[in-house]
Structures are given as structure tokens and as C-alpha cells.
Design a protein around this motif. Sequence first.
Motif, PDB file in Angstrom:
ATOM      1  N   GLN A 248       0.825  -1.117   0.027  1.00  0.00           N
ATOM      2  CA  GLN A 248       0.018   0.009   0.031  1.00  0.00           C
ATOM      3  C   GLN A 248       0.762   1.318   0.007  1.00  0.00           C
ATOM      4  N   ASP A 249       2.252   1.205   0.127  1.00  0.00           N
ATOM      5  CA  ASP A 249       2.935   2.263  -0.109  1.00  0.00           C
ATOM      6  C   ASP A 249       3.922   2.325  -1.245  1.00  0.00           C
ATOM      7  N   PHE A 250       3.480   3.701  -2.055  1.00  0.00           N
ATOM      8  CA  PHE A 250       4.093   3.682  -3.427  1.00  0.00           C
ATOM      9  C   PHE A 250       5.714   4.178  -3.151  1.00  0.00           C
ATOM     10  N   ARG A 251       6.182   4.247  -2.151  1.00  0.00           N
ATOM     11  CA  ARG A 251       7.554   4.868  -1.925  1.00  0.00           C
ATOM     12  C   ARG A 251       8.492   3.556  -2.395  1.00  0.00           C
ATOM     13  N   TYR A 252       8.003   2.339  -2.244  1.00  0.00           N
ATOM     14  CA  TYR A 252       9.027   1.267  -2.417  1.00  0.00           C
ATOM     15  C   TYR A 252       9.073   0.794  -3.932  1.00  0.00           C
ATOM     16  N   TRP A 253       7.847   1.280  -4.696  1.00  0.00           N
ATOM     17  CA  TRP A 253       7.635   0.563  -5.948  1.00  0.00           C
ATOM     18  C   TRP A 253       8.127   1.268  -7.126  1.00  0.00           C
ATOM     19  N   LEU A 254       8.662   0.834  -8.130  1.00  0.00           N
ATOM     20  CA  LEU A 254       8.840   1.336  -9.481  1.00  0.00           C
ATOM     21  C   LEU A 254       7.418   1.666  -9.913  1.00  0.00           C
ATOM     22  N   GLY A 255       7.429   2.856 -10.646  1.00  0.00           N
ATOM     23  CA  GLY A 255       6.149   3.600 -11.414  1.00  0.00           C
ATOM     24  C   GLY A 255       5.173   2.341 -11.966  1.00  0.00           C
ATOM     25  N   GLU A 256       5.876   1.509 -12.739  1.00  0.00           N
ATOM     26  CA  GLU A 256       5.058   0.509 -13.600  1.00  0.00           C
ATOM     27  C   GLU A 256       4.513  -0.527 -12.556  1.00  0.00           C
ATOM     28  N   GLY A 257       5.434  -0.840 -11.575  1.00  0.00           N
ATOM     29  CA  GLY A 257       4.718  -1.994 -10.612  1.00  0.00           C
ATOM     30  C   GLY A 257       3.763  -1.237  -9.921  1.00  0.00           C
ATOM     31  N   TRP A 258       3.945  -0.033  -9.566  1.00  0.00           N
ATOM     32  CA  TRP A 258       3.001   0.476  -8.464  1.00  0.00           C
ATOM     33  C   TRP A 258       1.407   0.693  -9.300  1.00  0.00           C
ATOM     34  N   ASP A 259       1.429   1.131 -10.491  1.00  0.00           N
ATOM     35  CA  ASP A 259       0.365   1.181 -11.282  1.00  0.00           C
ATOM     36  C   ASP A 259      -0.223  -0.328 -11.335  1.00  0.00           C
ATOM     37  N   LEU A 260       0.621  -1.525 -11.634  1.00  0.00           N
ATOM     38  CA  LEU A 260       0.230  -2.889 -11.600  1.00  0.00           C
ATOM     39  C   LEU A 260      -0.290  -3.152 -10.427  1.00  0.00           C
ATOM     40  N   VAL A 261       0.366  -3.093  -9.099  1.00  0.00           N
ATOM     41  CA  VAL A 261      -0.331  -3.526  -7.961  1.00  0.00           C
ATOM     42  C   VAL A 261      -1.669  -3.007  -7.674  1.00  0.00           C
ATOM     43  N   GLN A 262      -1.879  -1.682  -8.145  1.00  0.00           N
ATOM     44  CA  GLN A 262      -3.201  -0.756  -7.836  1.00  0.00           C
ATOM     45  C   GLN A 262      -4.159  -1.503  -8.917  1.00  0.00           C
TER      46      GLN A 262
END
Length: 434
Positions: A248-262
Motif C-alpha cells: 500500500q506504500d508507493f515509496r517502495y515501488w517502481l512506477g510501472e509496478g505501483w500501477d500494476l499493484v493498484q
Amino acid sequence: MSTSQPTPATASVRVPASLLERYQAVRRQTEILCRPLLPEDTVVQPIIDVSPPKWHLAHTTWFFETFLLGEYLPGYRVYHADYAFLFNSYYNSLGSRVNRADRGTLSRPPLQDVYAYRAHVDEHMQQLLATTDTLPAAFSTVFELGLQHEQQHQELLVTDIKYILSTSPLAPAYQPLPAALQEAPARTLPLQWLAVPGGVHRIGYEGTGFCFDNEQAPHEVYVADFSLQNRLVTNAEYIEFIEAGGYQDFRYWLGEGWDLVQAAHWEAPLYWVRKDNGWHRFTHSGLQPVNPAAPVTHVSFYEADAYAHWVGARLPTEQEWEIAARHFAPDAANGTFVESGLFDPQPVSPDADPAQCHQLLGDVWEWTYSAYHPYPGYERAAGALGEYNGKFMINQMVLRGGSCATPESHIRLTYRNFFQADKRWQFTGIRLAK
């Protein structure tokens, strides 16, 4: 795709009798993996990455028919004129084919016909290997590639079968839970960081046996001193990341990865479900509790990288991984491979030597922070077999070490596996560097 020291194509080599035995053993292993399946299981394709087991059985057979029998057995006639269209995978040089996403629509030929096709090709391969005293060196190279290719599909069978069965609401088991998994320790080796000296190192395959062409063109690389974990990241350690809100914390994720997680609503590795008494996961033996000491697996590159950032470390490069593997000289016998029949990565014994680097071979494919690119000096082979690796050298990440679904005889320290960053259906895991 070839040996590192190829024999000239005009030369002849003696065919040892053991070639037939090796061929039969590899082909038999593929069918053994499919024995627990119902015919209905063998036609399912839940996602584009997963091919139906029936297609694997036929495609590996088509490979031998196309590249060996059609070329080297005088008078050989193809088993069925349409099978080249049905069971070609990605060889544009060999004509059109069924779209990859449509392999699950192939209700025909029926499974019994596919096994008849395998028997037909095996019979003619036996004829070729048993009656020919000498063969061109080019045959030897392609024959070995055919065996290695089928072993790759054995690994895919293990992972594809797991995904296929996981999509059933009944959560069916491929096999009963092996005793070794029932007795697996709930503790593992304490984590330590092992120093690896930097400097100029040589990587790439330089042996005399088989390797794929993407391992060739050995070359020197420079790396700084670094440290590597003495074992893989465990489920317990990864659960800490989950419980700390890592997904749930975007700070740890690459941008593409964060988009995919969501977008995909990821909250844990593939196959994990939270039940009243803790985390469970789908396995080849149905739904089972997560063993905290076992390596975490079925995570994407994005998840591996996010976990590394959360810990305050990073993923190793593939150059660092190979340098460390050469430095520690792992014994493949200590890893978990497909021959174990467990189909699950295993914990390191808590009594193992903490100063050794464990689980480098087997258990899980380890994500590296290296893009899948050709080595300097790499040359793609001519013809259809040149499509085997070279055309995929874009938009993928390198993984090293093999997994619990890999045949032990198939893996090497120089082996370069590759997947897109979002893939999770393979036994992929994490080892950290810093």
C-alpha cells in the motif's frame, strides 16, 4: 543454443548408444509429469503465459520431427500435415501458426492422438539413432538442443499445471502432499551477508558441453566489492513486508509496478490467500499453510524490487550473481529440483554453514536487476533456430539459478533465464545484495 566449441558442420561424429537412452529418458519424463492429469486438464489455458499440457506434449514432439526427422531420416513423412500449424510455437521461419493465446481452443486432436503422435516420432527417432553409424556434427548440436528444449517444457509443464489447477474453484491437488513437505522445518538458517570481492571477472559459458547461445561470447566485466545474502528471502521475511503495508506504500515501488499493484489489486505473492489462521497458498497438493522458513516464491520483479527497497538493499545484477556463484561454487545436489517430486522450494537447514551461500542452484529462479540483452560479441544463429533466444532480447529481466521445477541436469551457473517484470507464475524468488 550450441556448444561453446562447435564442431565444423561438415565434420562427422560418432553417435554413442547412450544418445537413445537419454532421448528416451527425457521423453518419458515429460509423460510422467502429465500422468496425474485428467484429459480435461490438458486443454485449459487460463492466461496467455500458460500453455495447455496437451500442447506441450505435441510441441516438443513437433520439434524433433521438424528439426531432426525431416532433415536426417531419409524418406520420413510428417505424421499429420496440419500439426506444423497447430504446434509451431514462435518460428516465423517455418510458417504461420495458431496464435499463442488460442492454444486452449485446440480441443482437437484429442489427447490420445497426441500420445500416438509422440509414439510415432519416438519410434522413428529410435530408428534414426539406432541405425545410423555416423551423423553430421550439425545433427548432434540440434539433437542436444531438442533434449534441452524438452526439459525447458518440462519445467513449464510443472508451473503451467499448477496455474491451471489453481483456477478451479475446487482447488484440486495434482498429487498428495509429499512427506518431505509435511516434515519441512519451520526454522531456517540465520541470515548473513557474505562479502564477494570485486574487480575484473570473466563471465559466460566456456565449457565443452552444451549451452544456449545467449550464454556465449564470454567476456570480462568489472564490479565493485559487494555483499550477497547467504540464503533466499523467506516467507516469514516477506510477510513482514506485507504486514508493514508494503503493498500500500508507493515509496517502495517502481512506477510501472505501483500501477500494476493498484490495477490488479495485488496484496501478496501469487497463489496466497489469507485465512482465519494465517496465510495459505495453492500448491501442487492443493491449498496448504505457508511455511515461514521456505523461500518466498511466485513474486514478480516489481515485488522483488519493492521488497529490496523496503529492506534497504537491492537486487544483484546478473554479473554479480554469476561472480558470486563462481566464488562460492555451489553444489547442485543441495538444491531442490524437479527430480525431487516436491514442486516446492525448501528451507535451508538451520544447522547449515552460515558462511556458505546456499540455494544458488534450484529452489527458485532469482530475479536480477539486469535487462536481458546480448553479451558483447553475441551472434544470432542463422535460420529458424536463430529465433530460439535472440529475438527476445528486449523488455525482459534476467533470472538465475533454476528452480524446484527445473531438471537438475539442465541448469548451469551461466544459464540466463528471462521474463517480463510482471510475471509471477514461474517459481521466482529473491536474494538481496548490497
